[in-house]
Write an enzyme that holds these catalytic residues in place. Structure first.
Site, PDB file in Angstrom:
ATOM      1  CG  ASP A  99      -6.913   4.569   5.933  1.00 36.19           C
ATOM      2  OD1 ASP A  99      -6.643   5.755   5.780  1.00 36.19           O
ATOM      3  OD2 ASP A  99      -7.161   4.081   7.055  1.00 36.19           O
ATOM      4  CE  LYS A 127     -10.239   7.104   4.604  1.00 31.92           C
ATOM      5  NZ  LYS A 127     -10.512   7.031   6.054  1.00 31.92           N
ATOM      6  CG  ASP A 155     -17.570  -1.744   7.970  1.00 36.94           C
ATOM      7  OD1 ASP A 155     -16.606  -1.591   7.191  1.00 36.94           O
ATOM      8  OD2 ASP A 155     -17.444  -2.232   9.113  1.00 36.94           O
TER       9      ASP A 155
HETATM   10  P1  IMP Z   1      -5.600   0.187   4.853  1.00 39.15           P
HETATM   11  O1  IMP Z   1      -4.963  -1.170   5.023  1.00 39.15           O
HETATM   12  O2  IMP Z   1      -5.216   1.115   5.943  1.00 39.15           O
HETATM   13  O3  IMP Z   1      -5.350   0.775   3.490  1.00 39.15           O
HETATM   14  O4  IMP Z   1      -7.142  -0.022   5.083  1.00 39.15           O
HETATM   15  C1  IMP Z   1      -7.995  -0.439   4.127  1.00 39.15           C
HETATM   16  C2  IMP Z   1      -9.270  -0.959   4.741  1.00 39.15           C
HETATM   17  O5  IMP Z   1      -9.658  -0.230   5.928  1.00 39.15           O
HETATM   18  C3  IMP Z   1     -10.383  -0.758   3.758  1.00 39.15           C
HETATM   19  O6  IMP Z   1     -10.478  -1.865   2.874  1.00 39.15           O
HETATM   20  C4  IMP Z   1     -11.575  -0.590   4.665  1.00 39.15           C
HETATM   21  O7  IMP Z   1     -12.092  -1.868   5.004  1.00 39.15           O
HETATM   22  C5  IMP Z   1     -11.029   0.073   5.905  1.00 39.15           C
HETATM   23  N1  IMP Z   1     -11.206   1.546   5.854  1.00 39.15           N
HETATM   24  C6  IMP Z   1     -10.258   2.493   5.711  1.00 39.15           C
HETATM   25  N2  IMP Z   1     -10.777   3.730   5.712  1.00 39.15           N
HETATM   26  C7  IMP Z   1     -12.117   3.554   5.863  1.00 39.15           C
HETATM   27  C8  IMP Z   1     -13.233   4.473   5.926  1.00 39.15           C
HETATM   28  O8  IMP Z   1     -13.123   5.713   5.847  1.00 39.15           O
HETATM   29  N3  IMP Z   1     -14.457   3.908   6.085  1.00 39.15           N
HETATM   30  C9  IMP Z   1     -14.649   2.556   6.167  1.00 39.15           C
HETATM   31  N4  IMP Z   1     -13.648   1.676   6.098  1.00 39.15           N
HETATM   32  C10 IMP Z   1     -12.391   2.164   5.958  1.00 39.15           C
END
Ligand code: IMP
Ligand code: MG
Length: 174
Positions: A99, A127, A155
């Site tokens: 994300d 994303k 989740d």
């Molecule tokens: P980041 O550190 O922002 O890249 O977040 C990554 C983590 O956030 C992922 O491993 C997921 O656990 C959670 N996450 C991000 N987007 C989603 C989503 O759309 N659905 C569920 N979990 C998400």
């Protein structure tokens, strides 16, 4: 049970996971591979992916929590570390979704400090539009728009991980 708009079907997941497994098997053939699943989100993807690899791998698990999302601390916590030594070995790090990129880049840096010969990143979902930290991912299952999705390991408040497909989660349909 459907909790929102279907995004990726079981058939699409199966097809893409086998394509990824074929590519990864070819790239990592003949190497001493440690495949690491970032829990909990990647457990289902990881199980499907590694059973389709036709190379030997050692598996290990790492439990992380993206604390910064709820508390704005900017901190990623490692709740449980891997048990294998990865120094001089080839690492395949597997996560559910990228994300902002904060979690995976934190974990990547932590593992790079242990001096593996190579570290490849594999995520089911990307994303890209949400990225805050630049991190290059070697293997991506699907690029998706900025939807909050659940199912196939992902989740909302620890629910819906068991759905075999991926759907957009909308609170009003809960
Ligand atoms: P980041 O550190 O922002 O890249 O977040 C990554 C983590 O956030 C992922 O491993 C997921 O656990 C959670 N996450 C991000 N987007 C989603 C989503 O759309 N659905 C569920 N979990 C998400
Ligand atoms: Mg996760």
């Amino acid at each position: 049970m459907i909790v929102g708009k279907p995004i990726i079907t079981v058939e699409q997941i199966n097809q893409r996971v086998s394509e990824l497994a074929r590519t990864i098997s070819a790239d990592l053939a003949g190497k001493d591979v440690v495949a690491i699943s970032i829990l909990k989100g990647s457990f289902m993807f990881f199980a499907d992916l590694i059973r389709l690899l036709d190379i030997p791998v050692t598996v290990d698990f790492l439990i992380s929590s993206s604390y910064y999302k709820d508390h704005s601390t900017g901190k990623v916590s490692i709740l449980s570390d891997i048990k294998e030594s990865i120094t001089g070995r080839h690492v395949l790090l597997v996560d559910d979704i990228v994300d902002t990129g904060i979690s995976i880049s934190y974990i990547k840096e932590m593992l790079i400090n242990r001096e593996p010969s190579e570290l490849k990143l594999c995520v089911l979902l990307d994303k890209k539009s949400r990225r805050k930290v630049d991190v290059s991912i070697d293997y991506v299952g699907f690029d998706i728009p900025d939807y909050f999705v659940v199912g196939y390991g992902l989740d909302y408040q620890n629910r819906f991980r068991n759905l075999p497909y991926i759907v957009e989660f909308r609170k009003e349909l809960r």
